[in-house]
Design an enzyme around this catalytic site. Structure first.
Site, PDB file in Angstrom:
ATOM      1  CB  THR A 135      62.980  24.513 -42.434  1.00  0.00           C
ATOM      2  OG1 THR A 135      62.986  24.321 -43.838  1.00  0.00           O
ATOM      3  CG2 THR A 135      62.042  25.649 -42.064  1.00  0.00           C
ATOM      4  CG  ASP A 136      68.437  22.272 -45.968  1.00  0.00           C
ATOM      5  OD1 ASP A 136      67.872  21.191 -46.244  1.00  0.00           O
ATOM      6  OD2 ASP A 136      69.657  22.467 -46.147  1.00  0.00           O
ATOM      7  CB  VAL A 167      34.785   3.675 -22.254  1.00  0.00           C
ATOM      8  CG1 VAL A 167      36.134   4.182 -22.723  1.00  0.00           C
ATOM      9  CG2 VAL A 167      34.323   2.520 -23.127  1.00  0.00           C
ATOM     10  CD  GLN A 168      32.000   7.326 -20.026  1.00  0.00           C
ATOM     11  OE1 GLN A 168      32.039   6.112 -20.213  1.00  0.00           O
ATOM     12  NE2 GLN A 168      31.069   8.079 -20.573  1.00  0.00           N
ATOM     13  NE  ARG A 180      30.565  -2.101 -22.854  1.00  0.00           N
ATOM     14  CZ  ARG A 180      30.597  -0.788 -22.894  1.00  0.00           C
ATOM     15  NH1 ARG A 180      29.789  -0.137 -23.728  1.00  0.00           N
ATOM     16  NH2 ARG A 180      31.386  -0.093 -22.119  1.00  0.00           N
ATOM     17  CG  ASN A 235      32.673   1.965 -26.632  1.00  0.00           C
ATOM     18  OD1 ASN A 235      33.090   0.853 -26.953  1.00  0.00           O
ATOM     19  ND2 ASN A 235      31.578   2.141 -25.897  1.00  0.00           N
ATOM     20  CG  HIS A 281      29.932   1.187 -30.697  1.00  0.00           C
ATOM     21  ND1 HIS A 281      29.946   1.256 -29.316  1.00  0.00           N
ATOM     22  CD2 HIS A 281      29.809   2.463 -31.128  1.00  0.00           C
ATOM     23  CE1 HIS A 281      29.830   2.516 -28.940  1.00  0.00           C
ATOM     24  NE2 HIS A 281      29.752   3.277 -30.012  1.00  0.00           N
ATOM     25  CE  LYS A 286      63.487  20.583 -44.098  1.00  0.00           C
ATOM     26  NZ  LYS A 286      63.326  21.599 -45.134  1.00  0.00           N
ATOM     27  CG  PHE A 326      27.172   1.648 -21.114  1.00  0.00           C
ATOM     28  CD1 PHE A 326      27.798   2.536 -20.257  1.00  0.00           C
ATOM     29  CD2 PHE A 326      26.217   2.138 -22.003  1.00  0.00           C
ATOM     30  CE1 PHE A 326      27.477   3.886 -20.275  1.00  0.00           C
ATOM     31  CE2 PHE A 326      25.898   3.485 -22.023  1.00  0.00           C
ATOM     32  CZ  PHE A 326      26.530   4.360 -21.159  1.00  0.00           C
TER      33      PHE A 326
HETATM   34  O1  LIG Z   1      31.277   2.763 -21.774  1.00  0.00           O
HETATM   35  C1  LIG Z   1      30.410   3.426 -22.369  1.00  0.00           C
HETATM   36  N1  LIG Z   1      30.245   4.750 -22.064  1.00  0.00           N
HETATM   37  C2  LIG Z   1      29.303   5.533 -22.677  1.00  0.00           C
HETATM   38  O2  LIG Z   1      29.171   6.741 -22.382  1.00  0.00           O
HETATM   39  C3  LIG Z   1      28.493   4.914 -23.666  1.00  0.00           C
HETATM   40  N2  LIG Z   1      27.502   5.359 -24.468  1.00  0.00           N
HETATM   41  C4  LIG Z   1      27.086   4.319 -25.235  1.00  0.00           C
HETATM   42  O3  LIG Z   1      26.185   4.391 -26.123  1.00  0.00           O
HETATM   43  N3  LIG Z   1      27.808   3.201 -24.939  1.00  0.00           N
HETATM   44  C5  LIG Z   1      28.700   3.545 -23.965  1.00  0.00           C
HETATM   45  N4  LIG Z   1      29.637   2.819 -23.295  1.00  0.00           N
END
Ligand SMILES: O=c1[nH]c(=O)c2[nH]c(=O)[nH]c2[nH]1
Length: 313
Positions: A60-61, A241-242, A189, A268, A270, A13, A172
């Site tokens: 499942t009930d 971001v990585q 940014r 991310n 934008h 369920k 970035f």
């Molecule tokens: O932090 C980021 N990682 C990316 O891999 C990436 N690629 C992108 O276009 N902007 C960003 N910003």
């Protein structure tokens, strides 16, 4: 058709909504608000798929009823922590039915925040803040050949839809340049994401299930996520971001020995400065004040981070 074989199966369920209230004698009350998915697997369910034979099928009930039965009959402390409740449901199923070899229980928690007035927590009134949602999944499997005496447990927990944004201290730059690269370097940014974070518990720690501080680990994972995003200078000195993702996960692994690995998915989202040069206005790079958030597409950065012995890179 008749030659085909079942490679895997699980049935049960989904979206069982159950709320448990705990009423303390002094008027203080607690609530757990869950959506539960319970799925059973076992070779002996094969004929229900291939031969229309339902003799061994636990309806499942009935599985849904079990969730409510356990929410009422278990001691409160085994219901109010979702990791423990999920494990209790799964072990009840594998212990009660000899032909069930594995049970997976996923619980999504609706996080009710306690109201506060004049700096005091209200005893029984709650509100919902934000969209961030906590979940957990416990899988309990019998050893092969099946024996109720030997069970293995795995638990993964996490949260999703935690929305965050910062208006500076993100960049970035210095990324791969070729004829398809049009994005300029972005030394400063707006950064926004909707965090999905999940962590897998080390299997040994689950032998002492009741003692694990599941709630504190959830709060700690969230705190580290927010703190790394807002405050960790590594997330903007070597920014992407990585990098932010790696720092968030590294902090969680450092804080909690009970966790084996941490997975994040960070879109991310934008926010591009709106180019107003046609109006004779400067609004790019360091002049940016007005942005156009882009619903789609978003970047999408993911990784699973673990301790060195398990690492791949
Ligand atoms: O932090 C980021 N990682 C990316 O891999 C990436 N690629 C992108 O276009 N902007 C960003 N910003």
């Amino acid at each position: 058709m008749e030659n085909s074989i079942i490679k895997s199966q699980a049935y049960g369920k989904n979206l069982v909504r159950v709320v448990r209230v705990v009423r303390h004698p002094d008027g203080w009350q607690e609530i757990a608000d869950y959506s539960v998915r319970c799925l059973l697997s076992g070779e002996e369910f094969g004929p229900s798929y291939t031969k229309g034979d339902n003799k061994l099928v636990v309806a499942t009930d009935s599985q849904k009823n079990t969730v409510f039965y356990l929410a009422k009959t278990l001691p409160a402390e085994k219901v109010m922590v979702p990791e423990v409740f999920a494990s209790e449901i799964a072990s009840f199923m594998v212990n009660k039915y000899s032909h069930v070899s594995s049970c997976q229980v996923k619980i999504i928690t609706k996080p009710w925040e306690r109201m506060r007035f004049d700096n005091k927590s209200h005893p029984h009134s709650f509100f919902r803040e934000g969209k961030e949602t906590r979940w957990t999944e416990a899988v309990i499997t019998k050893a092969n050949p099946p024996s109720a005496a030997k069970l293995s447990t795995s638990i993964t927990s996490g949260f999703y839809d935690l929305e965050v944004l910062k208006t500076t201290n993100s960049s970035f730059v210095d990324f791969w340049r070729d004829e398809l690269a049009t994005l300029p370097d972005m030394p400063d940014r707006v950064l926004s994401t909707k965090v999905l974070c999940q962590w897998k518990f080390v299997s040994d720690c689950l032998t002492t299930l009741q003692q694990q501080p599941f709630d504190a680990i959830y709060s700690g994972a969230k705190r580290n996520t927010l703190d790394a995003f807002a405050n960790d200078p590594r997330a903007w000195v070597h920014a992407s971001v990585q990098t932010t993702l790696y720092i968030m996960a590294d902090r969680i692994l450092n804080d909690f020995a009970q966790i084996d690995d941490v997975y994040y998915a960070l879109p991310n989202i934008h926010y591009f400065p709106f180019d107003m040069s046609k109006f004779g206005l400067k609004n790019l790079q360091s002049d940016a004040e007005v942005y156009m958030p882009l619903a789609d597409p978003s970047g999408y950065i993911t990784a699973t981070i673990s301790r060195p012995s398990k690492g791949k890179y």
